[in-house]
Design an enzyme around this catalytic site. Structure first.
Site, PDB file in Angstrom:
ATOM      1  N   ARG A  38     -10.818  -2.877   2.686  1.00 36.70           N
ATOM      2  CA  ARG A  38      -9.324  -3.313   2.896  1.00 36.70           C
ATOM      3  C   ARG A  38      -9.184  -4.779   3.410  1.00 36.70           C
ATOM      4  NH1 ARG A  38      -5.959   0.400   6.582  1.00 36.70           N
ATOM      5  NH2 ARG A  38      -6.293   1.807   4.990  1.00 36.70           N
ATOM      6  N   HIS A  84      -4.637   1.993  -6.658  1.00 40.85           N
ATOM      7  CA  HIS A  84      -4.863   1.914  -5.261  1.00 40.85           C
ATOM      8  C   HIS A  84      -3.584   2.766  -4.745  1.00 40.85           C
ATOM      9  CE1 HIS A  84      -5.742  -0.907  -2.005  1.00 40.85           C
ATOM     10  NE2 HIS A  84      -4.432  -0.952  -1.723  1.00 40.85           N
ATOM     11  N   TYR A 128      13.486  -7.199  -9.478  1.00 43.84           N
ATOM     12  CA  TYR A 128      14.228  -8.182 -10.055  1.00 43.84           C
ATOM     13  C   TYR A 128      13.076  -9.278 -10.462  1.00 43.84           C
ATOM     14  CZ  TYR A 128      18.219  -6.131  -7.462  1.00 43.84           C
ATOM     15  OH  TYR A 128      19.002  -5.404  -7.075  1.00 43.84           O
TER      16      TYR A 128
END
Length: 748
Positions: A38, A84, A128
């Site tokens: 991570r 993931h 968007y």
């Protein structure tokens, strides 16, 4: 040891184990997962798993630089659905950062839409925005189709994902990284890719090469200046730990009439421009930097922050030093080159070690790609040999296909073909027969044989591998060269002195004032430099009157000396205004009401002071040594029992003699150098008395003599130029003063 409790009343599968050991084991698993999967980047490709999976998913979606954009929602969906299994917002945030040209020195994602800005505004929602890969990402993933790295199953076992990327772009150091794991962290600044590749080429030739002759320092996407000395930078890179002092880039723009303004064109890396302007505006509103009058944000696509001084006489270097010290116009970027090595072990590397590890990985990639190409050549040669046999026996091959029920087995037996060759011949379309020419087959075969020989020689020769590696690195280096728009260095490495302590004038607006302290200890400061002679006409409480009155500036520190030998420090800008009677000075300092005030004067008026007690003992003290830090003051003179501090006078640098007069009206003159200079104590005896004590003392220029007022309304003064009769050694009794000397035994 854990015990399986499998009694009749105990559920099957429950283990009896100490809580602390069970907790530590599980926390260790969590910690290792955080570190390796991570937070820490891999030294070989500089990526964390989430970034690697993002780029891999975009590659599979064919979002090449020349292709059209796709919605980020589509990319995020693929990443969390296939590779993931974490929150969509965290994945999108990682994707946004890869697209921000002010966050990454070499962006890996080409974003279209609102991806945030340097002011700190967030990106638009992923429904968007759109994105595709950049050429940098393509270079980083170059070789994935050639088995250059290993693949592993995804979390659900349905697909495959690469364990790391093989490309020749030095992403770890070029784009940097930051992260916090369990018990460790990483912080790597961005660098210039061209400089890194030059250093890598040097290391390929010589493993002991000096990488710092190529890598000058960090190269932040937002520019700015790194102002640390070269030795400090070198030491940080040698150990892998340290920090870099980063300043904003600024210039001075002259205006008509002699005015000027400072313009910030680049801010330190990681600083949000909006918050920076808020910091500067807060300094102005709180009057913490009075020499700064205004700040304006005139930025468009380029950063432009305008700083206006209070007046044209302001020293621009003082103003900027104040801003560097009080705002994020100067920051420190820490270096902690903590990465995962090839064995997935976290450790701190030096800059040279990190580059060497990346080069070692590139040689592994080169070997794997070469072997993959050799395998592909062997496969193709096998097919070409089969095609050639088919071409030379085309009629018989066609006959077998038309007449035999199992043509594959017949061809293998008759022509000695392999199963794969026979399958390839059977799968040929009729239209391919016109392309099947002996000349073309043999030409391609010869070309492949030549390439196979070259690749085999490459595998057998370390020298050839180094030459090939340098050629490939130079090709990438040309793409990101210092003469290109993307590769040009943005951050200047320029040593600068540490920021100076701000002078008081920078923190307080300098204004003239007249300080007045009454006999009963009421203090006030009137604006401007008024007529000191008119202090008697001011309003005082009944029975009170002026004691001390002098001109000062709001930036001055005032020294108040008490009879007990303690000195107190007052800030001139904190004094009450001139309206009314002022305020009791004892409310500002811890001074006993029974202890009288001997003197009040600006600390900067003289470098040294003459202190004399009522018993005639005194010494010289540096004015700076009398400044107190607290309300309690500072003990400077310790008078003997029964005596008290009586005289505090500034010493002019030109003064060379001391004059003392006692209550017995005897005056003594002796050289100033006979008096000791000290910071605390009783001092030496200036004059000897049979009865009484000291009345007054002062320093003066012996050649100019002593002058005193004649009294009355004439305003005339009298000067005694020849003081030889009163000159004696320190500690003498003295003699009667000159004729006409004031009856109050005071020099002034």
């Amino acid at each position: 040891m854990a015990t399986d409790l499998t009694g009749p009343d105990t559920p099957i599968g429950i283990l009896d184990a100490p809580f602390d050991s069970a907790l530590s084991e599980r926390y260790l698993v969590y910690a290792l997962s955080t570190i390796t999967a991570r937070s820490l980047p891999d030294v070989r490709d500089g990526l964390k798993p989430v970034h690697r999976r993002l780029l891999w998913a975009m590659r599979l979606l064919r979002l090449d630089p020349n292709a059209g954009y796709k919605k980020c929602a589509r990319v995020v969906g693929d990443v969390i659905g296939k590779y993931h299994p974490h929150g969509d917002q965290s994945v999108y945030d990682a994707m946004v950062r890869l697209a921000q040209d002010f966050a990454l020195r070499y962006p890996l994602v080409d974003g279209q839409g609102n991806f945030g800005n340097i002011d700190g505004d967030n990106a638009a929602a992923y429904r968007y925005t759109e994105a595709r890969l950049t050429q940098v990402a393509i270079d980083l993933m170059d070789g994935l189709d050639e088995q250059a790295v290993d693949y592993r199953p995804t979390y659900n076992g349905e697909e495959q994902e690469p364990e790391l990327f093989p490309g020749l772009f030095p992403n770890l150091l070029a784009n940097g990284a930051s992260g916090i794991a369990v018990g460790m962290a990483t912080s790597i600044p961005p660098h210039n890719a061209a400089e890194l590749l030059d250093a890598a080429i040097a290391l390929v030739d010589d493993a002991e090469a000096d990488v710092l002759s190529h890598v000058k320092g960090p190269d932040f996407p937002t520019g700015g200046l790194v102002v640390d000395p070269a030795a400090v930078i070198a030491e940080s890179y040698r150990t892998g730990r340290g920090s870099f002092r980063v300043r904003a880039r600024w210039t001075v723009e002259k205006e008509k009439g002699g005015g000027w303004q400072a313009v910030i064109s680049e801010v330190p890396y990681g600083v949000q421009k909006g918050k920076l302007i808020e910091q500067i505006a807060a300094l102005i509103n709180d009057r913490k930097l009075p020499i700064l009058a205004d700040v304006r944000d005139e930025s468009d696509e380029a950063v432009r922050i305008v700083l206006e001084p209070r007046s044209r006489t302001v020293d621009v270097s003082v103003m900027m030093d104040g801003l560097f010290r009080l705002t994020e116009l100067e920051t420190r970027f820490s270096l902690n080159l903590n990465v995962l090595d090839k064995d997935r072990t976290p450790r701190v590397m030096s800059l040279k070690e990190a580059l060497a590890a990346w080069i070692e990985h590139q040689f592994v990639v080169l070997e794997r790609r070469t072997r993959h190409r050799l395998d592909r050549i062997a496969d193709r040669v096998e097919l070409l040999d089969g095609y050639l046999i088919a071409y030379l026996n085309l009629d018989r091959v066609i006959e077998i296909i038309r007449t035999e029920d199992e043509p594959k087995a017949v061809m293998i037996a008759e022509f000695g073909l392999t199963d794969r060759q026979a399958e390839a011949i059977l799968n040929m379309r009729l239209r391919s027969l016109r392309k099947l020419e002996e000349f073309e087959i043999r030409k391609e075969r010869d070309t492949l044989d030549k390439e196979r020989a070259e690749l085999s020689a490459l595998l057998d020769s370390p020298a050839r591998q180094k030459t090939r590696m340098k050629r490939d690195l130079k090709r990438i280096r040309d793409r990101y060269g210092l003469d290109t728009a993307l590769g040009a260095r943005r951050t200047t490495i320029e040593e600068a002195a540490p920021t100076r302590d701000l002078p008081l004038e920078a923190m307080i607006e300098r204004e003239p004032i007249t300080v007045i302290l009454s006999q009963r200890g009421w203090i006030r400061a009137m604006k401007g430099h008024g007529d000191l002679a008119s202090a008697d006409t001011l309003k005082f409480k009944e029975g009170d009157g002026p004691a001390f009155a002098f001109h000062a500036q709001t930036t001055d520190k005032l020294l108040l000396a008490a009879e007990n030998g303690r000195f107190y420090t007052l800030a001139a800008d904190k004094l009450p205004g001139g309206r009314g009677f002022g305020e009791p000075v004892r409310a500002m300092i811890d001074l006993d009401g029974a202890t009288g005030v001997v003197s009040l004067l600006p600390a900067a008026r003289s470098a040294k002071l003459l202190l004399v007690a009522s018993d005639g003992r005194g010494f010289v003290v540096p004015a700076a040594e009398t400044l107190a830090e607290t309300r309690k003051g500072k003990t400077v003179m310790t008078p003997r029992p029964g005596a008290k501090l009586k005289i505090v006078r500034p010493i002019d640098p030109a003064h060379d003699y001391v004059a003392a007069i006692g209550d017995n009206r005897k005056m003594l003159v002796f050289p100033l150098n006979e008096l000791v200079e000290m910071t605390r104590g009783q001092g030496l005896q200036l004059q000897r008395y049979h009865d009484g004590g000291l009345s007054d003392a002062m320093t003066f220029v012996f050649s100019e003599g002593i002058s005193w007022a004649m009294g009355g309304e004439t305003g005339r003064t009298r000067t005694e130029a020849d003081l030889s009769p009163w000159r004696a050694a320190r500690g003498a009794a003295g003699r009667m003063p000159p004729t006409g000397f004031p009856r109050d035994n005071r020099f002034a």
